[in-house]
Design a protein around this motif. Structure first.
Motif, PDB file in Angstrom:
ATOM      1  N   LEU A 147       0.840  -1.192   0.000  1.00 23.88           N
ATOM      2  CA  LEU A 147       0.000   0.000   0.000  1.00 23.88           C
ATOM      3  C   LEU A 147       0.880   1.249   0.000  1.00 23.88           C
ATOM      4  O   LEU A 147       1.793   1.372   0.823  1.00 23.88           O
ATOM      5  CB  LEU A 147      -0.912   0.013   1.228  1.00 23.88           C
ATOM      6  CG  LEU A 147      -1.604  -1.310   1.599  1.00 23.88           C
ATOM      7  CD1 LEU A 147      -2.492  -1.110   2.826  1.00 23.88           C
ATOM      8  CD2 LEU A 147      -2.416  -1.853   0.434  1.00 23.88           C
ATOM      9  N   VAL A 148       0.590   2.197  -0.906  1.00 26.21           N
ATOM     10  CA  VAL A 148       1.387   3.422  -1.027  1.00 26.21           C
ATOM     11  C   VAL A 148       0.445   4.607  -1.163  1.00 26.21           C
ATOM     12  O   VAL A 148      -0.398   4.633  -2.066  1.00 26.21           O
ATOM     13  CB  VAL A 148       2.327   3.367  -2.249  1.00 26.21           C
ATOM     14  CG1 VAL A 148       3.188   4.623  -2.301  1.00 26.21           C
ATOM     15  CG2 VAL A 148       3.199   2.118  -2.221  1.00 26.21           C
ATOM     16  N   THR A 149       0.587   5.602  -0.281  1.00 24.12           N
ATOM     17  CA  THR A 149      -0.251   6.798  -0.403  1.00 24.12           C
ATOM     18  C   THR A 149       0.269   7.665  -1.537  1.00 24.12           C
ATOM     19  O   THR A 149       1.468   7.955  -1.620  1.00 24.12           O
ATOM     20  CB  THR A 149      -0.262   7.618   0.903  1.00 24.12           C
ATOM     21  OG1 THR A 149       1.075   7.926   1.273  1.00 24.12           O
ATOM     22  CG2 THR A 149      -0.939   6.857   2.021  1.00 24.12           C
ATOM     23  N   CYS A 150      -0.650   8.110  -2.395  1.00 23.70           N
ATOM     24  CA  CYS A 150      -0.267   8.890  -3.582  1.00 23.70           C
ATOM     25  C   CYS A 150      -1.007  10.214  -3.686  1.00 23.70           C
ATOM     26  O   CYS A 150      -0.889  10.919  -4.692  1.00 23.70           O
ATOM     27  CB  CYS A 150      -0.503   8.060  -4.846  1.00 23.70           C
ATOM     28  SG  CYS A 150       0.635   6.673  -5.021  1.00 23.70           S
ATOM     29  N   ILE A 151      -1.772  10.571  -2.658  1.00 21.42           N
ATOM     30  CA  ILE A 151      -2.446  11.863  -2.609  1.00 21.42           C
ATOM     31  C   ILE A 151      -2.228  12.453  -1.222  1.00 21.42           C
ATOM     32  O   ILE A 151      -2.361  11.766  -0.214  1.00 21.42           O
ATOM     33  CB  ILE A 151      -3.968  11.739  -2.885  1.00 21.42           C
ATOM     34  CG1 ILE A 151      -4.224  11.161  -4.275  1.00 21.42           C
ATOM     35  CG2 ILE A 151      -4.665  13.089  -2.754  1.00 21.42           C
ATOM     36  CD1 ILE A 151      -5.694  10.931  -4.588  1.00 21.42           C
TER      37      ILE A 151
END
Length: 419
Positions: free
Chosen positions: A292-296
Motif C-alpha cells: 500500500l502506497v499513499t499517492c495523494i
C-alpha cells in the motif's frame, strides 16, 4: 517509599510538608529572541533554542551540546538574556494540548544560549527549587491541569506569560525534590540510551538498504542480473475507493478499510475505520501481502497489508505476482526510492501522483526471487531489532509516566518521614 498524609489547599490536596506558590512568585520572565529558522545558521557565536527543539527533541531537561542547535551571531544575541543552568524554558505555542506543558530545564550547556521564538524563558527568583527538579514542574499533574485549562488558541494552543504567573505550584521539600529528580533522571537516562541504540540501528539499516537494494553489494551465492521493472509489471495496481458516508450500513463492520491514519509501521493488520459486508461491494478488496502506497496528500507512506483489506482513494496498492516478485523486497525498494517517488507529485495545493505515474515508476529488481527474499529477510530482521528497541523505549516511557503520577503528586514519597 512510604504513603503520605495530605492537607487541603487552594489547589486541592497536597502532602502536609509541601508548600504552595505560583509561577509569578517564584520565576521572572527573561528576554527572548524571535528569529525564524531562516535567520539562524549552522555556525555562530550563540546557540539558539527555538520552540521546535523543545517540541520535538527535548522534554523536561536540556543536557545538550551546542552542535545540536542552530546559531545566531553576537549582534543578533546582544539584546537577549543568556540562559544559565536552572532556567526553565516553556513553549507558549503547541499544535495540540499534549504539548502545552513542553519545556526544558537548562543543564550543562557548553556555549552561550538564548531562548527563541514561541518560548517563555523563566529564571527562579527564590531558593525554593533544586536544579534538576525544575524541568519537571510543568508536568506536576496539578500544574499541567491548570496550564491546559488556561491554554488558548485555535490552530495552536498555549499560555501567555500573564496567565502563567497565576498558575499555582505545589512545592515539595528540597530533599524530596532531589530524590524525585534523581529517580526520574535515571529513567530518562535509560530512555536516552535506548533511543541512541535505535538511531544507530536505523543508520545501519539505511546503509544496508543503500548497498543491498542497488546491487552494489551482492549476497553470497547470487550472480543473476538485476532488471528494471515498471510497477505495473510487478502485478496488478489497484486504486482504492470510499463507500458512501451517508449510508451507515456500509460502515462499522468486520472488514479493514485503510486510510493514511493507519500507516504506523511496516505492516497494517487493523484499521481505525472498518466496513461491512455490504460496504465491500463499493470497494476493490485486496489480498493480504498487498503493498500500500499513499499517492495523494501524504505522499509516500508505505506498508504491507497483513490481512485482506480495502483502501481509500489516496492509496495505490500493488498485488504482486508472487511467482516472480517478493512483496517484502518491493516494499523496501519503494521505501528506498522515497524521494524519487515524491518528486513525481504535482506542485498543487494537494500533492498527487496519478495512477499512471505510479504504474510507470521503475524499480531495480533481482531476476531471481530467492535473492529478493534473502535481501528482504536481512532488512526485515533489522526492522525487528528496531521494533524491539522501540517497544522497550515505550515501556520505559510508560514507567516514567507512572512514576511521575505517583512522585509528583506525593502519593508515593521518597523520604523517611510522614507528612
Amino acid at each position: 517509599m512510604i504513603e503520605t498524609r495530605f492537607k487541603d489547599t487552594e489547589i486541592g490536596k497536597i502532602p502536609e510538608k509541601w508548600g504552595v506558590s505560583s509561577f509569578g512568585e517564584q520565576f521572572k520572565k527573561l528576554n527572548a529572541a524571535s528569529y525564524t529558522w531562516k535567520e539562524t545558521s549552522k555556525e555562530g557565536d550563540c546557540a539558539y533554542l527555538h520552540y521546535g527543539e523543545i517540541h520535538t527533541k527535548y522534554h523536561d531537561h536540556l543536557n545538550l551540546k551546542s552542535s545540536d542547535l542552530p546559531y545566531i551571531s553576537c549582534s543578533q544575541a546582544r539584546n537577549f538574556t543568556k540562559l544559565q543552568n536552572g532556567d526553565l524554558v516553556m513553549l507558549n505555542a503547541s499544535e495540540d494540548y499534549e504539548g502545552v506543558n513542553d519545556c526544558v530545564e537548562i543543564e550543562n550547556c557548553d556555549k552561550d544560549l538564548v531562548a527563541g521564538q514561541h518560548t517563555i524563558p523563566l529564571r527562579p527568583t527564590k531558593d525554593k527549587f533544586e536544579k534538576g527538579f525544575i524541568g519537571y514542574i510543568p508536568s506536576i499533574p496539578i500544574v499541567r491541569n491548570q496550564i491546559v485549562e488556561n491554554a488558548v488558541g485555535t490552530k495552536v494552543y498555549g499560555v501567555t506569560n500573564e496567565m502563567l504567573k497565576a498558575i499555582f505550584i505545589p512545592i515539595p521539600t528540597k530533599v524530596e525534590q532531589r530524590r524525585i529528580a534523581t529517580a526520574l533522571s535515571n529513567v530518562d537516562a535509560l530512555i536516552a540510551a535506548v533511543e541512541k541504540k535505535i538511531e544507530k540501528k536505523k543508520l545501519i539499516k539505511q546503509g544496508a538498504m543503500q548497498q543491498l537494494l542497488t546491487g552494489k553489494k551482492r549476497l553470497n551465492g547470487y550472480k543473476g542480473e538485476w532488471v528494471e521493472k515498471k510497477i505495473s509489471e510487478l502485478g496488478q495496481v489497484v486504486t482504492g475507493s470510499t463507500p458512501p458516508r451517508n449510508n451507515r450500513d456500509l460502515w462499522n463492520g468486520d472488514f479493514c478499510w485503510v486510510s493514511a491514519q493507519d500507516f504506523k509501521g511496516k505492516y497494517i493488520d487493523k484499521t481505525v475505520e472498518r466496513i461491512s459486508a455490504e460496504g465491500k461491494h463499493y470497494c476493490r478488496f485486496l489480498p493480504s501481502n498487498s503493498i500500500l502506497v499513499t499517492c495523494i496528500a501524504s505522499i509516500g507512506l508505505n506498508a504491507i497489508s497483513k490481512v485482506p483489506c480495502a483502501t481509500n482513494q489516496q492509496i495505490n496498492s500493488i498485488i504482486c505476482n508472487l511467482d516472480k516478485y517478493e512483496p517484502e523486497f518491493i516494499y523496501y525498494q519503494i521505501c528506498n526510492k522515497d524521494k524519487e517517488l515524491k518528486s513525481l507529485a504535482a506542485q498543487t495545493a494537494v500533492p498527487i501522483i496519478s495512477k499512471g505515474q505510479f504504474e510507470n515508476f521503475t524499480l531495480n529488481i533481482p531476476s531471481d526471487p530467492s535473492e529478493q527474499r534473502a535481501i528482504a529477510s536481512i532488512l526485515s530482521n533489522m526492522d525487528s531489532e528496531i521494533t524491539a528497541l522501540e517497544r522497550k523505549r515505550d515501556k520505559l516511557k510508560e514507567l516514567k509516566q507512572g512514576m511521575m503520577q505517583q512522585l509528583l503528586t506525593g502519593k508515593i514519597r521518597l523520604v523517611r518521614c510522614s507528612g
